[in-house]
Design an enzyme around this catalytic site. Structure first.
Site, PDB file in Angstrom:
ATOM      1  N   ILE A  93      -6.256  -8.713  36.204  1.00 42.32           N
ATOM      2  CA  ILE A  93      -5.878  -9.549  37.451  1.00 42.32           C
ATOM      3  C   ILE A  93      -6.932  -9.434  38.548  1.00 42.32           C
ATOM      4  O   ILE A  93      -6.866 -10.081  39.523  1.00 42.32           O
ATOM      5  CB  ILE A  93      -4.282  -9.116  37.533  1.00 42.32           C
ATOM      6  CG1 ILE A  93      -3.815 -10.038  38.517  1.00 42.32           C
ATOM      7  CG2 ILE A  93      -4.491  -7.695  38.504  1.00 42.32           C
ATOM      8  CD1 ILE A  93      -2.202  -9.783  38.788  1.00 42.32           C
ATOM      9  N   ASN A  96     -10.463   4.297  30.695  1.00 40.51           N
ATOM     10  CA  ASN A  96     -10.393   5.300  31.575  1.00 40.51           C
ATOM     11  C   ASN A  96      -9.595   6.173  31.180  1.00 40.51           C
ATOM     12  O   ASN A  96      -8.374   5.764  30.628  1.00 40.51           O
ATOM     13  CB  ASN A  96     -10.116   4.577  33.108  1.00 40.51           C
ATOM     14  CG  ASN A  96     -11.220   3.667  33.369  1.00 40.51           C
ATOM     15  OD1 ASN A  96     -12.310   4.000  33.400  1.00 40.51           O
ATOM     16  ND2 ASN A  96     -10.757   2.534  34.040  1.00 40.51           N
ATOM     17  N   GLY A 119     -10.460   7.330  36.461  1.00 44.88           N
ATOM     18  CA  GLY A 119     -10.066   6.067  37.036  1.00 44.88           C
ATOM     19  C   GLY A 119      -9.073   5.313  36.436  1.00 44.88           C
ATOM     20  O   GLY A 119      -8.843   4.106  36.781  1.00 44.88           O
ATOM     21  N   GLN A 120      -8.176   5.789  35.655  1.00 45.58           N
ATOM     22  CA  GLN A 120      -7.016   5.335  35.037  1.00 45.58           C
ATOM     23  C   GLN A 120      -5.815   5.037  36.152  1.00 45.58           C
ATOM     24  O   GLN A 120      -5.649   6.117  36.732  1.00 45.58           O
ATOM     25  CB  GLN A 120      -6.572   6.027  33.675  1.00 45.58           C
ATOM     26  CG  GLN A 120      -5.540   5.262  32.952  1.00 45.58           C
ATOM     27  CD  GLN A 120      -4.959   6.163  31.904  1.00 45.58           C
ATOM     28  OE1 GLN A 120      -5.380   7.249  31.595  1.00 45.58           O
ATOM     29  NE2 GLN A 120      -4.086   5.582  31.002  1.00 45.58           N
ATOM     30  N   HIS A 175      -5.240   1.379  27.146  1.00 48.46           N
ATOM     31  CA  HIS A 175      -6.011   0.052  26.915  1.00 48.46           C
ATOM     32  C   HIS A 175      -7.489   0.003  27.246  1.00 48.46           C
ATOM     33  O   HIS A 175      -7.996   1.196  27.617  1.00 48.46           O
ATOM     34  CB  HIS A 175      -5.300  -0.687  27.996  1.00 48.46           C
ATOM     35  CG  HIS A 175      -5.671  -0.204  29.371  1.00 48.46           C
ATOM     36  ND1 HIS A 175      -4.851   0.619  29.951  1.00 48.46           N
ATOM     37  CD2 HIS A 175      -6.558  -0.787  30.391  1.00 48.46           C
ATOM     38  CE1 HIS A 175      -5.307   0.906  31.247  1.00 48.46           C
ATOM     39  NE2 HIS A 175      -6.345   0.154  31.667  1.00 48.46           N
ATOM     40  N   HIS A 187     -10.940  -1.808  28.285  1.00 45.17           N
ATOM     41  CA  HIS A 187     -11.607  -2.706  28.928  1.00 45.17           C
ATOM     42  C   HIS A 187     -12.526  -3.435  28.282  1.00 45.17           C
ATOM     43  O   HIS A 187     -13.598  -2.629  27.940  1.00 45.17           O
ATOM     44  CB  HIS A 187     -11.817  -2.137  30.553  1.00 45.17           C
ATOM     45  CG  HIS A 187     -11.164  -1.639  31.147  1.00 45.17           C
ATOM     46  ND1 HIS A 187     -10.479  -2.207  32.276  1.00 45.17           N
ATOM     47  CD2 HIS A 187     -10.713  -0.558  31.346  1.00 45.17           C
ATOM     48  CE1 HIS A 187      -9.788  -1.615  33.009  1.00 45.17           C
ATOM     49  NE2 HIS A 187      -9.663  -0.524  32.424  1.00 45.17           N
TER      50      HIS A 187
HETATM   51  P1  AMP Z   1      -7.046   1.379  34.503  1.00 45.60           P
HETATM   52  O1  AMP Z   1      -7.540   1.406  35.710  1.00 45.60           O
HETATM   53  O2  AMP Z   1      -8.139   1.726  33.553  1.00 45.60           O
HETATM   54  O3  AMP Z   1      -5.957   1.768  34.053  1.00 45.60           O
HETATM   55  O4  AMP Z   1      -7.100   0.033  34.278  1.00 45.60           O
HETATM   56  C1  AMP Z   1      -5.746  -1.083  34.843  1.00 45.60           C
HETATM   57  C2  AMP Z   1      -6.221  -2.606  34.908  1.00 45.60           C
HETATM   58  O5  AMP Z   1      -5.104  -3.074  34.941  1.00 45.60           O
HETATM   59  C3  AMP Z   1      -7.015  -2.744  36.265  1.00 45.60           C
HETATM   60  O6  AMP Z   1      -8.300  -3.062  35.881  1.00 45.60           O
HETATM   61  C4  AMP Z   1      -6.014  -3.641  36.915  1.00 45.60           C
HETATM   62  O7  AMP Z   1      -6.810  -4.705  37.715  1.00 45.60           O
HETATM   63  C5  AMP Z   1      -5.268  -4.292  35.632  1.00 45.60           C
HETATM   64  N1  AMP Z   1      -4.009  -4.878  35.920  1.00 45.60           N
HETATM   65  C6  AMP Z   1      -2.848  -4.334  36.738  1.00 45.60           C
HETATM   66  N2  AMP Z   1      -1.882  -5.063  36.861  1.00 45.60           N
HETATM   67  C7  AMP Z   1      -2.372  -6.213  36.004  1.00 45.60           C
HETATM   68  C8  AMP Z   1      -1.547  -7.408  35.787  1.00 45.60           C
HETATM   69  N3  AMP Z   1      -0.607  -7.875  36.138  1.00 45.60           N
HETATM   70  N4  AMP Z   1      -2.413  -8.360  35.082  1.00 45.60           N
HETATM   71  C9  AMP Z   1      -3.489  -8.149  34.518  1.00 45.60           C
HETATM   72  N5  AMP Z   1      -3.948  -6.892  34.749  1.00 45.60           N
HETATM   73  C10 AMP Z   1      -3.524  -5.993  35.646  1.00 45.60           C
END
Ligand code: AMP
Length: 117
Positions: free
Chosen positions: A32, A88, A94-95, A101, A103
């Site tokens: 997002i 992360n 940075g998680q 998941h 990236h």
């Molecule tokens: P992390 O910070 O590694 O846990 O990654 C979480 C990721 O999820 C971040 O890059 C956010 O931008 C992404 N994110 C959070 N909410 C959503 C959403 N509703 N749809 C798509 N991505 C999302």
């Protein structure tokens, strides 16, 4: 385990997402808040694992599936010139979403010096 995460809600269809690929075991969506022209999230569906720190030996197949899905999706969306995979782990890693998941970042030349920033 903390409260239900955004990814569990997305998998359950409770909140919308931009889906790129889905199988019984893996979901790939667009981030997002993209940090590259292509920024995908590769999310396991079979069970919640909070982070790499929470993996057990039996999760080996799930981890492998994330990387094989990354390879296949990269081909599918035409990332032949390369991409970066990032996972992360924990607060200092940075998680922000406690649901493991991967990236996939692509669409620009990645700076070799920014991995540790
Ligand atoms: P992390 O910070 O590694 O846990 O990654 C979480 C990721 O999820 C971040 O890059 C956010 O931008 C992404 N994110 C959070 N909410 C959503 C959403 N509703 N749809 C798509 N991505 C999302």
């Amino acid at each position: 385990m903390s409260e239900v995460t955004v990814f569990e809600k997305i998998i359950a269809g409770e909140i919308p997402c931009e889906k790129v690929y889905e199988s019984d075991r893996v979901l790939v969506i667009r981030d997002i808040a993209p940090q590259a022209p292509t920024h995908l999230l590769i999310i396991p569906k079979s069970k919640r694992i909070d982070s790499v720190d929470h993996l057990v030996d039996e999760d080996c197949e799930i981890v492998g599936e994330l990387f094989l899905t990354a390879r296949d999706v990269a081909k599918k969306v035409g990332l032949g010139s390369g991409y970066r995979l990032v996972m992360n782990v924990g607060r200092d890693g940075g998680q922000t979403v406690p649901y493991m998941h991967l990236h996939l970042l692509a669409g620009k030349k990645m700076d070799e010096s920014t991995i540790g920033e």
